[in-house]
Design an enzyme around this catalytic site. Structure first.
Site, PDB file in Angstrom:
ATOM      1  N   LYS A  22     -19.208  24.080  51.910  1.00  0.00           N
ATOM      2  CA  LYS A  22     -19.280  24.636  53.480  1.00  0.00           C
ATOM      3  C   LYS A  22     -19.514  26.410  53.014  1.00  0.00           C
ATOM      4  O   LYS A  22     -20.372  26.898  53.889  1.00  0.00           O
ATOM      5  CB  LYS A  22     -18.224  24.565  54.318  1.00  0.00           C
ATOM      6  CG  LYS A  22     -18.173  23.313  55.182  1.00  0.00           C
ATOM      7  CD  LYS A  22     -19.626  22.889  55.486  1.00  0.00           C
ATOM      8  CE  LYS A  22     -19.399  21.764  56.569  1.00  0.00           C
ATOM      9  NZ  LYS A  22     -20.810  21.175  57.230  1.00  0.00           N
ATOM     10  N   TYR A  36     -14.886  19.999  50.477  1.00  0.00           N
ATOM     11  CA  TYR A  36     -15.423  20.198  51.786  1.00  0.00           C
ATOM     12  C   TYR A  36     -15.683  21.861  51.874  1.00  0.00           C
ATOM     13  O   TYR A  36     -16.782  22.249  52.283  1.00  0.00           O
ATOM     14  CB  TYR A  36     -14.559  19.878  53.074  1.00  0.00           C
ATOM     15  CG  TYR A  36     -15.293  20.118  54.361  1.00  0.00           C
ATOM     16  CD1 TYR A  36     -16.214  19.441  54.775  1.00  0.00           C
ATOM     17  CD2 TYR A  36     -14.688  20.977  55.265  1.00  0.00           C
ATOM     18  CE1 TYR A  36     -16.658  19.443  56.079  1.00  0.00           C
ATOM     19  CE2 TYR A  36     -14.990  21.124  56.510  1.00  0.00           C
ATOM     20  CZ  TYR A  36     -16.134  19.973  56.900  1.00  0.00           C
ATOM     21  OH  TYR A  36     -16.488  20.539  58.295  1.00  0.00           O
TER      22      TYR A  36
HETATM   23  P1  NAI Z   1     -19.539  13.539  63.210  1.00  0.00           P
HETATM   24  O1  NAI Z   1     -18.797  12.537  62.234  1.00  0.00           O
HETATM   25  O2  NAI Z   1     -19.256  13.215  64.563  1.00  0.00           O
HETATM   26  O3  NAI Z   1     -20.960  13.614  62.877  1.00  0.00           O
HETATM   27  C1  NAI Z   1     -21.632  13.531  61.447  1.00  0.00           C
HETATM   28  C2  NAI Z   1     -22.822  12.672  61.664  1.00  0.00           C
HETATM   29  O4  NAI Z   1     -23.288  12.858  60.243  1.00  0.00           O
HETATM   30  C3  NAI Z   1     -22.513  11.254  61.785  1.00  0.00           C
HETATM   31  O5  NAI Z   1     -23.049  10.834  62.623  1.00  0.00           O
HETATM   32  C4  NAI Z   1     -22.897  10.764  60.236  1.00  0.00           C
HETATM   33  O6  NAI Z   1     -23.202   9.468  60.703  1.00  0.00           O
HETATM   34  C5  NAI Z   1     -23.810  11.633  59.927  1.00  0.00           C
HETATM   35  N1  NAI Z   1     -23.897  11.569  58.521  1.00  0.00           N
HETATM   36  C6  NAI Z   1     -22.996  11.353  57.657  1.00  0.00           C
HETATM   37  N2  NAI Z   1     -23.533  11.450  56.287  1.00  0.00           N
HETATM   38  C7  NAI Z   1     -24.721  11.322  56.387  1.00  0.00           C
HETATM   39  C8  NAI Z   1     -26.010  11.259  55.573  1.00  0.00           C
HETATM   40  N3  NAI Z   1     -25.614  11.127  54.157  1.00  0.00           N
HETATM   41  N4  NAI Z   1     -27.238  11.373  55.827  1.00  0.00           N
HETATM   42  C9  NAI Z   1     -27.480  11.343  57.357  1.00  0.00           C
HETATM   43  N5  NAI Z   1     -26.319  11.342  58.315  1.00  0.00           N
HETATM   44  C10 NAI Z   1     -25.101  11.416  57.648  1.00  0.00           C
HETATM   45  O7  NAI Z   1     -18.842  14.938  62.900  1.00  0.00           O
HETATM   46  P2  NAI Z   1     -19.065  16.294  63.667  1.00  0.00           P
HETATM   47  O8  NAI Z   1     -17.955  17.106  63.904  1.00  0.00           O
HETATM   48  O9  NAI Z   1     -20.146  16.275  64.797  1.00  0.00           O
HETATM   49  O10 NAI Z   1     -19.698  17.017  62.476  1.00  0.00           O
HETATM   50  C11 NAI Z   1     -21.172  17.564  62.436  1.00  0.00           C
HETATM   51  C12 NAI Z   1     -21.068  18.762  61.534  1.00  0.00           C
HETATM   52  O11 NAI Z   1     -20.222  20.027  61.861  1.00  0.00           O
HETATM   53  C13 NAI Z   1     -20.393  18.404  60.080  1.00  0.00           C
HETATM   54  O12 NAI Z   1     -21.339  18.951  59.124  1.00  0.00           O
HETATM   55  C14 NAI Z   1     -19.118  19.049  59.913  1.00  0.00           C
HETATM   56  O13 NAI Z   1     -18.798  19.157  58.697  1.00  0.00           O
HETATM   57  C15 NAI Z   1     -19.342  20.241  60.926  1.00  0.00           C
HETATM   58  N6  NAI Z   1     -18.230  20.812  61.316  1.00  0.00           N
HETATM   59  C16 NAI Z   1     -17.326  20.311  62.318  1.00  0.00           C
HETATM   60  C17 NAI Z   1     -16.323  20.759  63.051  1.00  0.00           C
HETATM   61  C18 NAI Z   1     -15.653  20.251  64.138  1.00  0.00           C
HETATM   62  O14 NAI Z   1     -14.672  20.698  64.682  1.00  0.00           O
HETATM   63  N7  NAI Z   1     -15.925  19.137  64.594  1.00  0.00           N
HETATM   64  C19 NAI Z   1     -15.654  22.060  62.185  1.00  0.00           C
HETATM   65  C20 NAI Z   1     -16.415  22.493  61.319  1.00  0.00           C
HETATM   66  C21 NAI Z   1     -17.679  21.882  60.921  1.00  0.00           C
END
Ligand code: NAI
Length: 299
Positions: free
Chosen positions: A170, A166
């Site tokens: 990133k 990851y």
């Molecule tokens: P989340 O799991 O709620 O949202 C991620 C979404 O991406 C999910 O709805 C999932 O179905 C979708 N997804 C996964 N693989 C996919 C693919 N191959 N094609 C299309 N859609 C796909 O998680 P969150 O926290 O909202 O994460 C959003 C972004 O923010 C991610 O890139 C995560 O790494 C990043 N992030 C989040 C942090 C946090 O504190 N929540 C911290 C740092 C980064």
């Protein structure tokens, strides 16, 4: 000051079925953008798929009076990425904004991480952001306008135990952001990244429960929406954002130690403290500025 609006603009938000992406999509739509809500609808580890999450967010946007279309495609394949962009063109005739947000986790200590677990995480976060942006790029160039937002992470910028895959992905996005900013500059394309912290299904097991409200996704989305707006001219930057705090994160180079007439191993040892100094630092906007500083030191 006038409200920032997106009337006439078309935005793609990947991974918009849950969490941060959902909030970005809702806010862009509330401000007049037509939104492609992409989400594969799988589990946190990337397994499975469902059209439900993307369709639900589209229904919510429409209920609020906005315009949106669902794309249940996979960002990690070239066909999926092309389908996402085609959805925007077929439904709305253009694409102006790409928010690369889709992500999965496969956390393991480095010793136990398989090559597959490394590849799968790189494939969604880094390669997926490349693929979707690459599919949109000719359209952004052609119209000489575009806004791209990448989603990095503090885990990539600063490192995190158990997230070799990851954090590599990133930090890779930071390099991608800088180079696309350079390549997009003369076509009116601005490319930036956020490193968010928010309470979502990805992090709910990590943060103390009392932070749930203070770390809500609503505190992150305003930065994404600003970076996606035509009035934002910053490019190539990364912003740390969470809980209402926003700050620029930058890659800088310290003043260093220079010896023009042959550097020995002992010189390195004896000047280790100076080599590790951080002040005064140089903040190069590109490799040209960085090497110019080297040439200056050599003169
Ligand atoms: P989340 O799991 O709620 O949202 C991620 C979404 O991406 C999910 O709805 C999932 O179905 C979708 N997804 C996964 N693989 C996919 C693919 N191959 N094609 C299309 N859609 C796909 O998680 P969150 O926290 O909202 O994460 C959003 C972004 O923010 C991610 O890139 C995560 O790494 C990043 N992030 C989040 C942090 C946090 O504190 N929540 C911290 C740092 C980064």
């Amino acid at each position: 000051m006038a409200e920032l609006r997106f009337d006439g603009r078309v935005a793609i938000v990947t991974g918009a079925g849950h969490g941060l992406g959902r909030q970005h999509a809702l806010e862009l739509a509330a401000r007049g953008a037509k939104v492609v809500v992409n989400d594969l609808g799988g589990a946190l580890d990337g397994t499975g798929a469902s059209t439900g999450p993307a369709a639900d967010v589209v229904a919510e946007i429409k209920k609020n009076g906005g315009e949106a279309v669902a794309s249940p495609d996979n960002v990690a394949t070239a066909e999926g990425a092309e389908a996402i962009v085609r959805t925007a063109l077929d439904a709305f005739g253009r694409v102006d904004i790409v928010v690369n947000n889709a992500g999965i986790l496969r956390d393991k200590s480095f010793k136990n991480m398989s090559p597959e677990e490394f590849d799968q995480v790189i494939a969604v976060h880094l390669r997926g952001s490349f693929l979707v942006t690459h599919a949109a790029w000719p359209h952004l160039r052609e119209q000489a306008y575009g806004r791209v937002v990448m989603t990095s992470s503090p885990a990539g910028l600063f490192g995190n135990f158990g997230q070799a895959n990851y954090s590599a992905a990133k930090m890779g996005l930071v390099g991608l952001t800088k180079t696309l900013a350079a390549e997009g500059a003369k076509y009116g394309i601005r490319v930036n990244a956020i490193a968010p912290v928010a309470w979502t299904r990805m992090t709910e097991d990590l943060f103390p429960a009392e932070f749930q409200d203070r770390l809500s996704v609503e505190h992150v989305t305003p930065v994404v929406v600003w970076l996606a707006h035509e009035s934002n001219e910053s490019s190539g930057e990364t912003y740390s954002v969470g809980g209402g705090r926003v700050s620029r994160v930058f890659v800088a180079e310290g003043p260093g130690f220079t010896k023009k007439d042959g550097l020995s191993v002992e010189d390195v040892r004896d000047n280790w403290q100076q080599i590790n100094e951080t002040e005064p630092y140089l903040l190069p906007r590109n490799i040209g500025e960085q090497t110019a500083a080297l040439f200056e030191a050599l003169q």
